[in-house]
Scaffold this motif. Sequence first.
Motif, PDB file in Angstrom:
ATOM      1  N   PRO A  48       0.841  -1.201   0.000  1.00 49.18           N
ATOM      2  CA  PRO A  48       0.000   0.000   0.000  1.00 49.18           C
ATOM      3  C   PRO A  48       0.869   1.242   0.000  1.00 49.18           C
ATOM      4  CG  PRO A  48       0.088  -0.934   2.218  1.00 49.18           C
ATOM      5  CD  PRO A  48       1.008  -1.767   1.353  1.00 49.18           C
ATOM      6  N   VAL A  49       0.482   2.265  -0.762  1.00 45.10           N
ATOM      7  CA  VAL A  49       1.328   3.459  -0.900  1.00 45.10           C
ATOM      8  C   VAL A  49       0.476   4.706  -1.100  1.00 45.10           C
ATOM      9  CG1 VAL A  49       1.595   3.084  -3.397  1.00 45.10           C
ATOM     10  CG2 VAL A  49       3.303   4.441  -2.189  1.00 45.10           C
ATOM     11  N   VAL A  50       0.916   5.823  -0.522  1.00 41.82           N
ATOM     12  CA  VAL A  50       0.312   7.131  -0.802  1.00 41.82           C
ATOM     13  C   VAL A  50       1.367   8.192  -0.493  1.00 41.82           C
ATOM     14  CG1 VAL A  50      -0.700   7.466   1.519  1.00 41.82           C
ATOM     15  CG2 VAL A  50      -1.718   8.608  -0.458  1.00 41.82           C
ATOM     16  N   ASP A  51       1.384   9.281  -1.247  1.00 45.24           N
ATOM     17  CA  ASP A  51       2.345  10.357  -0.992  1.00 45.24           C
ATOM     18  C   ASP A  51       2.270  10.768   0.486  1.00 45.24           C
ATOM     19  OD1 ASP A  51       2.624  10.208  -3.715  1.00 45.24           O
ATOM     20  OD2 ASP A  51       2.219  12.326  -4.117  1.00 45.24           O
ATOM     21  N   GLY A  52       3.414  10.786   1.171  1.00 48.60           N
ATOM     22  CA  GLY A  52       3.446  11.216   2.569  1.00 48.60           C
ATOM     23  C   GLY A  52       3.079  10.140   3.570  1.00 48.60           C
ATOM     24  N   GLY A  53       2.642   8.968   3.109  1.00 52.09           N
ATOM     25  CA  GLY A  53       2.244   7.904   4.034  1.00 52.09           C
ATOM     26  C   GLY A  53       0.928   8.229   4.735  1.00 52.09           C
ATOM     27  N   THR A  54       0.621   7.488   5.806  1.00 50.00           N
ATOM     28  CA  THR A  54      -0.639   7.683   6.536  1.00 50.00           C
ATOM     29  C   THR A  54      -0.524   8.877   7.489  1.00 50.00           C
ATOM     30  OG1 THR A  54      -1.091   5.311   6.457  1.00 50.00           O
ATOM     31  CG2 THR A  54      -2.275   6.576   8.131  1.00 50.00           C
ATOM     32  N   PRO A  55      -1.474   9.820   7.440  1.00 52.53           N
ATOM     33  CA  PRO A  55      -1.447  10.920   8.417  1.00 52.53           C
ATOM     34  C   PRO A  55      -1.490  10.362   9.847  1.00 52.53           C
ATOM     35  CG  PRO A  55      -3.196  11.245   6.777  1.00 52.53           C
ATOM     36  CD  PRO A  55      -2.636   9.886   6.539  1.00 52.53           C
ATOM     37  N   ASP A  56      -0.851  11.092  10.777  1.00 52.08           N
ATOM     38  CA  ASP A  56      -0.739  10.606  12.165  1.00 52.08           C
ATOM     39  C   ASP A  56      -2.080  10.181  12.748  1.00 52.08           C
ATOM     40  OD1 ASP A  56       1.916  11.105  11.998  1.00 52.08           O
ATOM     41  OD2 ASP A  56       1.908  12.919  13.256  1.00 52.08           O
ATOM     42  N   TYR A  57      -3.134  11.002  12.540  1.00 49.66           N
ATOM     43  CA  TYR A  57      -4.402  10.732  13.238  1.00 49.66           C
ATOM     44  C   TYR A  57      -5.099   9.476  12.718  1.00 49.66           C
ATOM     45  CZ  TYR A  57      -7.593  12.291   9.496  1.00 49.66           C
ATOM     46  OH  TYR A  57      -8.308  12.389   8.326  1.00 49.66           O
ATOM     47  N   LEU A  58      -4.637   8.953  11.568  1.00 53.26           N
ATOM     48  CA  LEU A  58      -5.252   7.720  11.029  1.00 53.26           C
ATOM     49  C   LEU A  58      -4.387   6.487  11.274  1.00 53.26           C
ATOM     50  CD1 LEU A  58      -6.666   9.094   7.650  1.00 53.26           C
ATOM     51  CD2 LEU A  58      -8.002   8.321   9.636  1.00 53.26           C
ATOM     52  N   GLN A  59      -3.253   6.677  11.975  1.00 57.88           N
ATOM     53  CA  GLN A  59      -2.340   5.535  12.150  1.00 57.88           C
ATOM     54  C   GLN A  59      -2.854   4.510  13.147  1.00 57.88           C
ATOM     55  OE1 GLN A  59       1.812   6.430  12.406  1.00 57.88           O
ATOM     56  NE2 GLN A  59       1.802   7.588  10.498  1.00 57.88           N
ATOM     57  N   PHE A  60      -4.033   4.768  13.741  1.00 63.17           N
ATOM     58  CA  PHE A  60      -4.661   3.760  14.602  1.00 63.17           C
ATOM     59  C   PHE A  60      -5.247   2.615  13.776  1.00 63.17           C
ATOM     60  CE2 PHE A  60      -8.175   6.422  13.341  1.00 63.17           C
ATOM     61  CZ  PHE A  60      -9.249   5.542  13.232  1.00 63.17           C
ATOM     62  N   ILE A  61      -5.431   2.821  12.475  1.00 67.99           N
ATOM     63  CA  ILE A  61      -5.941   1.756  11.603  1.00 67.99           C
ATOM     64  C   ILE A  61      -4.858   0.671  11.507  1.00 67.99           C
ATOM     65  CG2 ILE A  61      -6.668   1.169   9.248  1.00 67.99           C
ATOM     66  CD1 ILE A  61      -7.671   4.075   8.974  1.00 67.99           C
ATOM     67  N   PRO A  62      -5.198  -0.578  11.851  1.00 66.02           N
ATOM     68  CA  PRO A  62      -4.159  -1.609  11.925  1.00 66.02           C
ATOM     69  C   PRO A  62      -3.312  -1.687  10.648  1.00 66.02           C
ATOM     70  CG  PRO A  62      -6.226  -2.472  12.784  1.00 66.02           C
ATOM     71  CD  PRO A  62      -6.534  -1.108  12.223  1.00 66.02           C
ATOM     72  N   GLY A  63      -1.993  -1.680  10.831  1.00 65.69           N
ATOM     73  CA  GLY A  63      -1.056  -1.847   9.713  1.00 65.69           C
ATOM     74  C   GLY A  63      -0.798  -0.584   8.920  1.00 65.69           C
ATOM     75  N   SER A  64      -1.549   0.493   9.175  1.00 61.05           N
ATOM     76  CA  SER A  64      -1.443   1.672   8.312  1.00 61.05           C
ATOM     77  C   SER A  64      -0.176   2.482   8.569  1.00 61.05           C
ATOM     78  CB  SER A  64      -2.656   2.582   8.490  1.00 61.05           C
ATOM     79  OG  SER A  64      -2.639   3.181   9.761  1.00 61.05           O
ATOM     80  N   ASP A  65       0.510   2.207   9.695  1.00 58.33           N
ATOM     81  CA  ASP A  65       1.736   2.952   9.990  1.00 58.33           C
ATOM     82  C   ASP A  65       2.867   2.563   9.039  1.00 58.33           C
ATOM     83  OD1 ASP A  65       1.478   0.442  11.256  1.00 58.33           O
ATOM     84  OD2 ASP A  65       3.131   0.889  12.625  1.00 58.33           O
ATOM     85  N   VAL A  66       2.735   1.437   8.338  1.00 49.77           N
ATOM     86  CA  VAL A  66       3.803   1.050   7.408  1.00 49.77           C
ATOM     87  C   VAL A  66       3.419   1.264   5.939  1.00 49.77           C
ATOM     88  CG1 VAL A  66       4.970  -0.533   8.975  1.00 49.77           C
ATOM     89  CG2 VAL A  66       3.126  -1.406   7.526  1.00 49.77           C
ATOM     90  N   VAL A  67       2.361   2.053   5.699  1.00 48.48           N
ATOM     91  CA  VAL A  67       2.039   2.433   4.317  1.00 48.48           C
ATOM     92  C   VAL A  67       3.230   3.200   3.764  1.00 48.48           C
ATOM     93  CG1 VAL A  67       0.595   3.984   2.921  1.00 48.48           C
ATOM     94  CG2 VAL A  67      -0.474   2.466   4.593  1.00 48.48           C
ATOM     95  N   ARG A  68       3.682   2.829   2.572  1.00 46.32           N
ATOM     96  CA  ARG A  68       4.858   3.480   1.995  1.00 46.32           C
ATOM     97  C   ARG A  68       4.501   4.844   1.408  1.00 46.32           C
ATOM     98  NH1 ARG A  68       9.388   0.127   0.139  1.00 46.32           N
ATOM     99  NH2 ARG A  68       9.694   1.882  -1.267  1.00 46.32           N
ATOM    100  N   SER A  69       5.518   5.712   1.260  1.00 46.07           N
ATOM    101  CA  SER A  69       5.263   7.016   0.659  1.00 46.07           C
ATOM    102  C   SER A  69       5.823   7.097  -0.766  1.00 46.07           C
ATOM    103  CB  SER A  69       5.863   8.128   1.524  1.00 46.07           C
ATOM    104  OG  SER A  69       7.219   7.863   1.745  1.00 46.07           O
ATOM    105  N   ASP A  70       6.496   6.033  -1.214  1.00 44.70           N
ATOM    106  CA  ASP A  70       6.949   5.973  -2.608  1.00 44.70           C
ATOM    107  C   ASP A  70       7.082   4.508  -2.996  1.00 44.70           C
ATOM    108  OD1 ASP A  70       9.690   4.855  -2.238  1.00 44.70           O
ATOM    109  OD2 ASP A  70       9.909   6.676  -1.047  1.00 44.70           O
ATOM    110  N   LEU A  71       7.338   4.267  -4.294  1.00 42.67           N
ATOM    111  CA  LEU A  71       7.451   2.891  -4.780  1.00 42.67           C
ATOM    112  C   LEU A  71       8.864   2.568  -5.245  1.00 42.67           C
ATOM    113  CD1 LEU A  71       4.065   2.587  -6.721  1.00 42.67           C
ATOM    114  CD2 LEU A  71       4.720   1.394  -4.626  1.00 42.67           C
ATOM    115  N   ASN A  72       9.859   3.340  -4.744  1.00 41.91           N
ATOM    116  CA  ASN A  72      11.240   3.087  -5.162  1.00 41.91           C
ATOM    117  C   ASN A  72      11.598   1.618  -4.947  1.00 41.91           C
ATOM    118  OD1 ASN A  72      11.162   5.801  -5.549  1.00 41.91           O
ATOM    119  ND2 ASN A  72      12.481   6.338  -3.810  1.00 41.91           N
ATOM    120  N   GLU A  73      12.125   0.983  -5.988  1.00 42.48           N
ATOM    121  CA  GLU A  73      12.555  -0.425  -5.955  1.00 42.48           C
ATOM    122  C   GLU A  73      11.416  -1.416  -5.751  1.00 42.48           C
ATOM    123  OE1 GLU A  73      15.910  -0.012  -3.213  1.00 42.48           O
ATOM    124  OE2 GLU A  73      16.301   1.614  -4.632  1.00 42.48           O
ATOM    125  N   ILE A  74      10.169  -0.989  -5.935  1.00 48.47           N
ATOM    126  CA  ILE A  74       9.039  -1.919  -5.819  1.00 48.47           C
ATOM    127  C   ILE A  74       8.516  -2.212  -7.226  1.00 48.47           C
ATOM    128  CG2 ILE A  74       6.670  -2.219  -4.964  1.00 48.47           C
ATOM    129  CD1 ILE A  74       8.432  -2.108  -2.627  1.00 48.47           C
TER     130      ILE A  74
END
Length: 324
Positions: A48-74
Amino acid sequence: MQWTEANALITAASRIIIVTHIFPDGDAIGSLMGLTHALRSIGKEVTPVVDGGTPDYLQFIPGSDVVRSDLNEITADLAITVDASDMGRTGEAGKQAFALGVPVIMLDHHPTNLLFGTINLLNPTAPAAAEIVLDWLDSLNISLTHDAAFALLTGIVTDTLCFRVSSVTSDTLEKAHRLMAAGAPLSEITQRTVSRRAPGVFALWASVMPTVQIEEHVIWAVIDRAARESAHYKEDGDGGLVGLMIEAAEAYISATFRETKDGKVDLGFRAIPGFNVAQVALSLGGGGHIQAAGATVEGSLADVVARVVPLLKEAARVGSPVIV
Ligand code: 5GP
Ligand code: MN
């Protein structure tokens, strides 16, 4: 719905990238993580990826703290976009995903959607993209895990303002019931999203309130960079001010005009049932829903206000309230 074609692409894929829209909200991250957890549960490798990653207030959603902010080497053999109405809305992460040249499944609920996928799963009447994700999981026969249910209920709760918008149906409530039965905590999600404001938001609103004007059933406010800086308000949006202003008894349409760091103006619009701000947003190069839409336009704050307020007044004039 092109479920069959979409399901065939899922079956054939082993590595999948999922992208959502820039400045992600609860439905963006909820749909992103709901689909991520579900596809992982059937053995897919999902990024999962989005520019800037997951905003702090949404990081309570399980697993969302490791959303990537780019796709380098993916790399991947399939890309999916969720909750984005056009390619530009998927940002730099989307650009990287499209550059891979793999098939794209576009899943969305905005009536202004430009159908940019190889396969398009568009339901413009769904109150949240997360509802379409759940329909898709049913079509794929994937059973709900706790984490997927948690993420999807966050999407539904945030985009429906906790089941208050006019697009909510008994089907929405039935889906919420299923997600709660799978372990999604409604009260926690509500407290962390629709019942909570970002730090500094009242300082921002305090400095912005003197700019509020109401004319011809249109209410608007102007947020310049100085207001944002003096309030130490770190977020990009208006903290929900446009949604607060549409609650004014005189208002059919509300708008906030926000000066951005790069000298453009972000617009947020809301309308009560019977009025259409999606068309106004689309005509300005943006998009959204009939009753909640936005755009980013070039120009100074004063010029953009002078250009856009008449369009909003016209939209207020041609509609009529569903509830009088
Ligand atoms: P908000 O006012 O909450 O930022 O946005 C309300 C709605 O308008 C959301 O559904 C969002 O997708 C849409 N929206 C806001 N800004 C833009 C924009 O710049 N482009 C497009 N296409 N949609 C936007
Ligand atoms: Mn959405």
